[in-house]
Design a protein around this motif. Sequence first.
Motif, PDB file in Angstrom:
ATOM      1  N   SER A  52      59.300  40.049 -37.817  1.00  0.00           N
ATOM      2  CA  SER A  52      60.334  40.791 -38.591  1.00  0.00           C
ATOM      3  C   SER A  52      59.664  40.937 -39.841  1.00  0.00           C
ATOM      4  O   SER A  52      59.264  40.058 -40.486  1.00  0.00           O
ATOM      5  N   VAL A  53      60.178  42.149 -40.396  1.00  0.00           N
ATOM      6  CA  VAL A  53      59.312  42.462 -41.753  1.00  0.00           C
ATOM      7  C   VAL A  53      60.475  43.238 -42.714  1.00  0.00           C
ATOM      8  O   VAL A  53      61.400  43.874 -42.071  1.00  0.00           O
ATOM      9  N   CYS A  54      60.504  43.327 -43.849  1.00  0.00           N
ATOM     10  CA  CYS A  54      61.241  44.057 -44.733  1.00  0.00           C
ATOM     11  C   CYS A  54      60.214  44.906 -45.485  1.00  0.00           C
ATOM     12  O   CYS A  54      59.247  44.390 -46.216  1.00  0.00           O
ATOM     13  N   VAL A  55      60.472  46.184 -45.487  1.00  0.00           N
ATOM     14  CA  VAL A  55      59.703  47.393 -46.121  1.00  0.00           C
ATOM     15  C   VAL A  55      60.472  47.608 -47.426  1.00  0.00           C
ATOM     16  O   VAL A  55      61.805  48.114 -47.485  1.00  0.00           O
ATOM     17  N   SER A  56      59.771  47.380 -48.649  1.00  0.00           N
ATOM     18  CA  SER A  56      60.351  47.606 -49.923  1.00  0.00           C
ATOM     19  C   SER A  56      59.781  49.126 -50.169  1.00  0.00           C
ATOM     20  O   SER A  56      58.894  49.451 -49.694  1.00  0.00           O
ATOM     21  N   THR A  57      60.627  49.823 -50.968  1.00  0.00           N
ATOM     22  CA  THR A  57      60.529  51.003 -51.367  1.00  0.00           C
ATOM     23  C   THR A  57      59.250  51.066 -52.034  1.00  0.00           C
ATOM     24  O   THR A  57      59.065  50.163 -53.250  1.00  0.00           O
ATOM     25  N   LEU A  58      58.167  51.791 -51.901  1.00  0.00           N
ATOM     26  CA  LEU A  58      57.019  52.010 -52.688  1.00  0.00           C
ATOM     27  C   LEU A  58      56.945  52.202 -53.970  1.00  0.00           C
ATOM     28  O   LEU A  58      58.009  53.119 -54.514  1.00  0.00           O
ATOM     29  N   GLU A  59      56.527  51.624 -54.821  1.00  0.00           N
ATOM     30  CA  GLU A  59      56.059  52.077 -56.330  1.00  0.00           C
ATOM     31  C   GLU A  59      55.651  53.455 -56.689  1.00  0.00           C
ATOM     32  O   GLU A  59      54.525  53.524 -55.902  1.00  0.00           O
ATOM     33  N   ASN A  60      56.201  54.349 -57.225  1.00  0.00           N
ATOM     34  CA  ASN A  60      55.581  55.796 -57.430  1.00  0.00           C
ATOM     35  C   ASN A  60      55.036  55.780 -58.748  1.00  0.00           C
ATOM     36  O   ASN A  60      55.606  55.804 -60.129  1.00  0.00           O
ATOM     37  N   ARG A  61      53.680  55.703 -58.885  1.00  0.00           N
ATOM     38  CA  ARG A  61      53.022  55.814 -60.395  1.00  0.00           C
ATOM     39  C   ARG A  61      52.370  57.179 -60.516  1.00  0.00           C
ATOM     40  O   ARG A  61      51.388  57.336 -61.172  1.00  0.00           O
TER      41      ARG A  61
END
Length: 188
Positions: A52-61
């Motif tokens: 099981s995995v949680c995908v967090s929103t990627l940080e946009n630089r």
Amino acid sequence: MRVIFIHYFNVYRKMLFLKRSTIWIIFLFLMIFSACGYRFTGGGSFPAGIRSVCVSTLENRTSETGAENIFTNDIIYEITRDNKVVLTTKDKAEALLSGIIQSMSIETISRKGAHSSLSLERRVTVAVDLQLTDPDGRVIWSAKGASANEAYDVMPDKMATEQNRRNAISALSKRLAERLYARITDNF
């Protein structure tokens, strides 16, 4: 006598044909099922037996508004498409997949003339860092500087060029998500 010879000759020819086709079938069977260890990339499972995995929103630089949603959604699609792990919330997950869109650059790759400033085609290039961590924050897997690029046409109409640019970003996001997912699930 001649009729008997022709009959036996035809029977022999049919037997020879059956032997040849049988040999070819056996040969093809051996080639297909003895694949010498070759396999498609990403055919394995997540590292450390993660289910099981949680995908967090990627940080946009980057200066590209909304790129974090495009790339995150494509990564989520790749993970859920294969049904190897369950997507869940952070508190229930065995691992957290997070990352940063480090850069997005656009360069001209062809011009109208040798000394012209009018672009005919441009290329967008994106670089992403991604890491998979356990609930305690220990890094299980990471990829730094994973990049992809996609060319798009420059049109006389600025709106059409902008649409081509967005389509190129979407295409490279999908390709990069596929490549990163394959790297995560490689069993080397």
